[in-house]
Design a protein around this motif. Structure first.
Motif, PDB file in Angstrom:
ATOM      1  N   CYS A 193       2.112  11.919  16.330  1.00 44.44           N
ATOM      2  CA  CYS A 193       0.842  11.660  15.655  1.00 44.44           C
ATOM      3  C   CYS A 193       0.549  10.165  15.699  1.00 44.44           C
ATOM      4  O   CYS A 193       1.439   9.345  15.913  1.00 44.44           O
ATOM      5  CB  CYS A 193       0.894  12.109  14.188  1.00 44.44           C
ATOM      6  N   VAL A 194      -0.714   9.830  15.471  1.00 40.96           N
ATOM      7  CA  VAL A 194      -1.120   8.434  15.361  1.00 40.96           C
ATOM      8  C   VAL A 194      -1.885   8.274  14.057  1.00 40.96           C
ATOM      9  O   VAL A 194      -2.563   9.197  13.595  1.00 40.96           O
ATOM     10  CB  VAL A 194      -1.976   7.989  16.566  1.00 40.96           C
ATOM     11  N   TRP A 195      -1.751   7.081  13.442  1.00 40.28           N
ATOM     12  CA  TRP A 195      -2.479   6.792  12.209  1.00 40.28           C
ATOM     13  C   TRP A 195      -2.894   5.341  12.226  1.00 40.28           C
ATOM     14  O   TRP A 195      -2.238   4.492  12.840  1.00 40.28           O
ATOM     15  CB  TRP A 195      -1.611   7.070  10.995  1.00 40.28           C
ATOM     16  N   TRP A 196      -4.016   5.054  11.572  1.00 37.37           N
ATOM     17  CA  TRP A 196      -4.478   3.676  11.423  1.00 37.37           C
ATOM     18  C   TRP A 196      -5.052   3.543  10.019  1.00 37.37           C
ATOM     19  O   TRP A 196      -5.509   4.532   9.415  1.00 37.37           O
ATOM     20  CB  TRP A 196      -5.523   3.331  12.475  1.00 37.37           C
ATOM     21  N   PRO A 197      -5.022   2.341   9.438  1.00 36.53           N
ATOM     22  CA  PRO A 197      -5.544   2.157   8.084  1.00 36.53           C
ATOM     23  C   PRO A 197      -6.983   2.639   7.974  1.00 36.53           C
ATOM     24  O   PRO A 197      -7.835   2.326   8.813  1.00 36.53           O
ATOM     25  CB  PRO A 197      -5.440   0.648   7.867  1.00 36.53           C
ATOM     26  N   GLY A 198      -7.229   3.454   6.967  1.00 33.74           N
ATOM     27  CA  GLY A 198      -8.549   4.037   6.766  1.00 33.74           C
ATOM     28  C   GLY A 198      -8.633   5.482   7.186  1.00 33.74           C
ATOM     29  O   GLY A 198      -9.518   6.214   6.725  1.00 33.74           O
ATOM     30  N   ALA A 199      -7.724   5.924   8.057  1.00 32.65           N
ATOM     31  CA  ALA A 199      -7.718   7.333   8.472  1.00 32.65           C
ATOM     32  C   ALA A 199      -7.236   8.194   7.307  1.00 32.65           C
ATOM     33  O   ALA A 199      -6.325   7.824   6.574  1.00 32.65           O
ATOM     34  CB  ALA A 199      -6.823   7.532   9.682  1.00 32.65           C
ATOM     35  N   THR A 200      -7.848   9.354   7.136  1.00 29.88           N
ATOM     36  CA  THR A 200      -7.504  10.219   6.010  1.00 29.88           C
ATOM     37  C   THR A 200      -6.163  10.918   6.186  1.00 29.88           C
ATOM     38  O   THR A 200      -5.606  11.443   5.223  1.00 29.88           O
ATOM     39  CB  THR A 200      -8.595  11.275   5.805  1.00 29.88           C
ATOM     40  N   GLY A 201      -5.659  10.947   7.394  1.00 24.45           N
ATOM     41  CA  GLY A 201      -4.377  11.575   7.665  1.00 24.45           C
ATOM     42  C   GLY A 201      -3.964  11.317   9.097  1.00 24.45           C
ATOM     43  O   GLY A 201      -4.723  10.740   9.886  1.00 24.45           O
ATOM     44  N   PRO A 202      -2.748  11.708   9.463  1.00 25.18           N
ATOM     45  CA  PRO A 202      -2.287  11.492  10.835  1.00 25.18           C
ATOM     46  C   PRO A 202      -3.072  12.350  11.821  1.00 25.18           C
ATOM     47  O   PRO A 202      -3.424  13.494  11.530  1.00 25.18           O
ATOM     48  CB  PRO A 202      -0.818  11.904  10.784  1.00 25.18           C
ATOM     49  N   ASP A 246       0.855  -1.187   0.000  1.00 29.35           N
ATOM     50  CA  ASP A 246       0.000   0.000   0.000  1.00 29.35           C
ATOM     51  C   ASP A 246       0.890   1.235   0.000  1.00 29.35           C
ATOM     52  O   ASP A 246       1.600   1.489   0.974  1.00 29.35           O
ATOM     53  CB  ASP A 246      -0.910  -0.036   1.238  1.00 29.35           C
ATOM     54  N   ARG A 247       0.839   2.004  -1.097  1.00 30.63           N
ATOM     55  CA  ARG A 247       1.655   3.214  -1.210  1.00 30.63           C
ATOM     56  C   ARG A 247       0.867   4.478  -0.900  1.00 30.63           C
ATOM     57  O   ARG A 247       1.370   5.582  -1.099  1.00 30.63           O
ATOM     58  CB  ARG A 247       2.241   3.315  -2.615  1.00 30.63           C
ATOM     59  N   SER A 248      -0.364   4.327  -0.417  1.00 29.59           N
ATOM     60  CA  SER A 248      -1.228   5.487  -0.215  1.00 29.59           C
ATOM     61  C   SER A 248      -1.251   5.969   1.230  1.00 29.59           C
ATOM     62  O   SER A 248      -2.092   6.803   1.585  1.00 29.59           O
ATOM     63  CB  SER A 248      -2.659   5.147  -0.654  1.00 29.59           C
ATOM     64  N   VAL A 249      -0.343   5.479   2.070  1.00 32.62           N
ATOM     65  CA  VAL A 249      -0.331   5.896   3.471  1.00 32.62           C
ATOM     66  C   VAL A 249       0.004   7.388   3.543  1.00 32.62           C
ATOM     67  O   VAL A 249       1.081   7.810   3.101  1.00 32.62           O
ATOM     68  CB  VAL A 249       0.687   5.075   4.274  1.00 32.62           C
ATOM     69  N   PRO A 250      -0.871   8.230   4.102  1.00 34.38           N
ATOM     70  CA  PRO A 250      -0.689   9.693   4.038  1.00 34.38           C
ATOM     71  C   PRO A 250       0.198  10.231   5.156  1.00 34.38           C
ATOM     72  O   PRO A 250      -0.211  11.086   5.943  1.00 34.38           O
ATOM     73  CB  PRO A 250      -2.123  10.213   4.170  1.00 34.38           C
ATOM     74  N   LEU A 251       1.430   9.763   5.230  1.00 36.75           N
ATOM     75  CA  LEU A 251       2.317  10.132   6.324  1.00 36.75           C
ATOM     76  C   LEU A 251       3.667  10.574   5.795  1.00 36.75           C
ATOM     77  O   LEU A 251       4.166  10.046   4.799  1.00 36.75           O
ATOM     78  CB  LEU A 251       2.521   8.944   7.271  1.00 36.75           C
ATOM     79  N   SER A 252       4.285  11.529   6.505  1.00 38.83           N
ATOM     80  CA  SER A 252       5.669  11.942   6.262  1.00 38.83           C
ATOM     81  C   SER A 252       6.353  11.989   7.622  1.00 38.83           C
ATOM     82  O   SER A 252       6.326  13.012   8.317  1.00 38.83           O
ATOM     83  CB  SER A 252       5.732  13.320   5.583  1.00 38.83           C
ATOM     84  N   PRO A 253       6.984  10.882   8.045  1.00 39.76           N
ATOM     85  CA  PRO A 253       7.514  10.807   9.398  1.00 39.76           C
ATOM     86  C   PRO A 253       8.923  11.381   9.509  1.00 39.76           C
ATOM     87  O   PRO A 253       9.691  11.385   8.540  1.00 39.76           O
ATOM     88  CB  PRO A 253       7.543   9.305   9.673  1.00 39.76           C
TER      89      PRO A 253
END
Length: 509
Positions: free
Chosen positions: A394-403, A362-369
């Protein structure tokens, strides 16, 4: 002197003066710094180090003597003598196994963008630190630094081995254990009675030639599993670096022997040295997945089924990754992998549609860590990170639109971790822990599953030389652990198991 005890003594070992500059810059306020160089340097290199040391003094460090030049022609005896005189609690080194930037196919050797002397000096420094720890009996902790974040030139030095995260863990019998990597192997502290304030340790656990990194993963039965890298000589010359694993089945008793899982590039004197640090997670059926970054900058993994049978190393194709992998277990019992991309600021995710399904990238993860900040969240399937731009956790989980921002965008560094299921006033909360400015420990709380509702952070009156750790035991009690100057383990317990989030006074194990 700090509020928690004597200043931490740090020895920096580098090939030359110029290579010591970045290691000095990585040291925070309050340290006593001694610099040891393996080779003499030119005028410009010495001047650059003098400036770096002056900057360190301005930010609150104390420089112990002038930089000393010690060769290794005597097998490292002079370096060991200097370490005895400095008696450091921590040693900073370059990366002993730097990442290649290209490959010379004709000579069958990798090409690096830093001199080979850096790696040699790091290995010499590690060997001397091991010997000093074995002689003194006191833990010596080692930080090995890459020249920058993988694939991101010009960035700040990054750890070769990740910050130990869940190094405080509950055992099968309800007692707690603390595990940390040191120069001579893993050191352990053990709680004498469940919920008690009496501890024993630190004790050095057998494990020769382990590199100074550690991953601790607890299985569903309560047994902690330890993962590390071990270096062994090859018969034809060079050295092999392999993933190894040991398990603690009885709290306070010896570990199982360290079992080698090999590596995706075994037996090659150059390729096997670059194996990434392992990430691991158990699935809902009791199977174990172990992931590493391989020599080609992609991901390889092995799987051990619930029957104990291991698969060979298998390859996950996709975007090139940095040496920063995080494995998480989802609420449904599946295992997913997150990795920071090597050539961009992105995060990649791999998941399976079922227990026997193929892996999907999955390359669509909306994160820049921020490099070095990825960690598994306390709630199943979640990922914690620091935003690359703001440094905010920040926290993120699959399905979230952003962190989801968690607050606390100070000058702290490193990952954020935590535990869930902390009960208060009839509600369930997730409790987070992170390093704040200058190593201070900070605790945050939010309603479980509702990080978006806001996090309350509280800075605690204790600093930590490593990333602080937290555990919630089977009785619901919450314990925090830090490592203070002098390599002492300090702990604090939540005052009430059901009311508020205040912690008792800190005590030394």
């Amino acid at each position: 002197m700090s509020a928690t005890g004597p200043a931490r003594r740090v020895a920096i070992v580098a090939a030359r003066h110029r290579e010591a500059v970045a290691l000095v810059a990585a040291e925070g306020a309050g340290a006593e710094i001694g610099v040891l160089c393996v080779e003499e340097d030119g005028k410009d290199g010495r001047a650059a180090l003098d400036r770096a040391l002056a900057d360190a003094e301005r930010r609150g460090c104390r420089v112990v003597g002038s930089p000393r030049t010690v060769g290794t022609q005597d097998g490292g005896d002079a370096l060991l003598r200097e370490l005895r005189a400095l008696d450091p609690q921590r040693v900073r080194l370059a990366d002993p196994d730097p990442v290649h930037v290209s490959y010379d196919k004709e000579r069958d050797v990798p090409v690096h963008d830093e001199p080979a002397e850096n790696s040699a000096a790091a290995l010499a420094g590690l060997a001397a630190a091991r010997e000093h720890q074995l002689e003194s009996g006191a833990p010596v902790f080692v930080d090995c630094h890459r020249a920058g974040a993988d694939g991101q030139p010009g960035t700040a030095p990054q750890p070769r081995y990740p910050h130990p995260a869940h190094w405080l863990t509950e055992g099968f019998d309800g007692r707690l254990s603390a595990f940390l990597p040191s120069a001579a192997g893993v050191v352990r502290w053990t709680q004498r009675e469940p919920g008690g304030a009496a501890w024993q340790g630190p004790e050095l656990l057998p494990g020769p030639r382990l590199m100074p990194g550690l991953r601790v993963v607890r299985d569903a039965h309560g047994f902690p599993h330890l993962f590390a890298l071990r270096r062994t000589p090859l018969k034809g010359g060079g050295e092999d670096v392999a993933v190894v694993r040991a398990t603690q089945y009885r709290t306070g008793h010896p570990l199982t022997p360290w079992h080698s899982l090999g590596s995706p590039n075994p037996g090659h004197q150059h390729r096997s040295r670059e194996v990434g640090f392992p990430a691991a997670a158990f699935d809902g059926a009791g199977g174990l997945f172990v992931f590493v970054r391989n020599f080609g900058h992609s991901v390889s993994y092995r799987h051990q089924g619930a029957d104990g049978v291991w698969t060979p190393w298998q390859h996950l194709s996709g975007v090139r990754v940095a040496d920063e992998l995080v494995a998480v277990t989802t609420a449904g019992g599946g295992v997913e992998l997150f990795a920071r991309a090597r050539d961009s600021a992105a995060v990649l995710r791999w998941y399976r549609s079922g227990p026997d399904g193929a892996w999907t990238e999955d390359r669509s993860v909306p994160l820049s860590p921020r490099p070095g900040s990825l960690a598994a969240g306390p709630e199943p399937g979640t990922l914690l990170l620091r935003d690359a731009r703001t440094n905010e956790p920040c926290v993120w989980w699959p399905g979230a639109t952003g962190p989801v921002p968690l607050g606390g965008a100070d000058d702290g560094a490193g990952p954020v971790t935590g535990v869930r299921g902390v009960e208060a006033d009839g509600w369930s909360y997730s409790l987070l822990v992170r390093s704040g400015p200058a190593g201070a420990c900070a605790v945050g709380v939010h309603a479980e599953g509702r990080a978006d509702a806001g996090v309350w952070w509280n800075a605690l009156p204790v600093d930590s030389a490593v990333m602080p750790a937290v555990v919630r035991d089977r009785a619901g009690a919450v314990t925090l652990a830090t490592l203070v100057a002098g390599s002492q383990l300090r702990l604090s317990h939540r005052e009430s198991p059901t009311d508020g989030f205040d912690f008792d006074r800190w005590y030394t194990a």
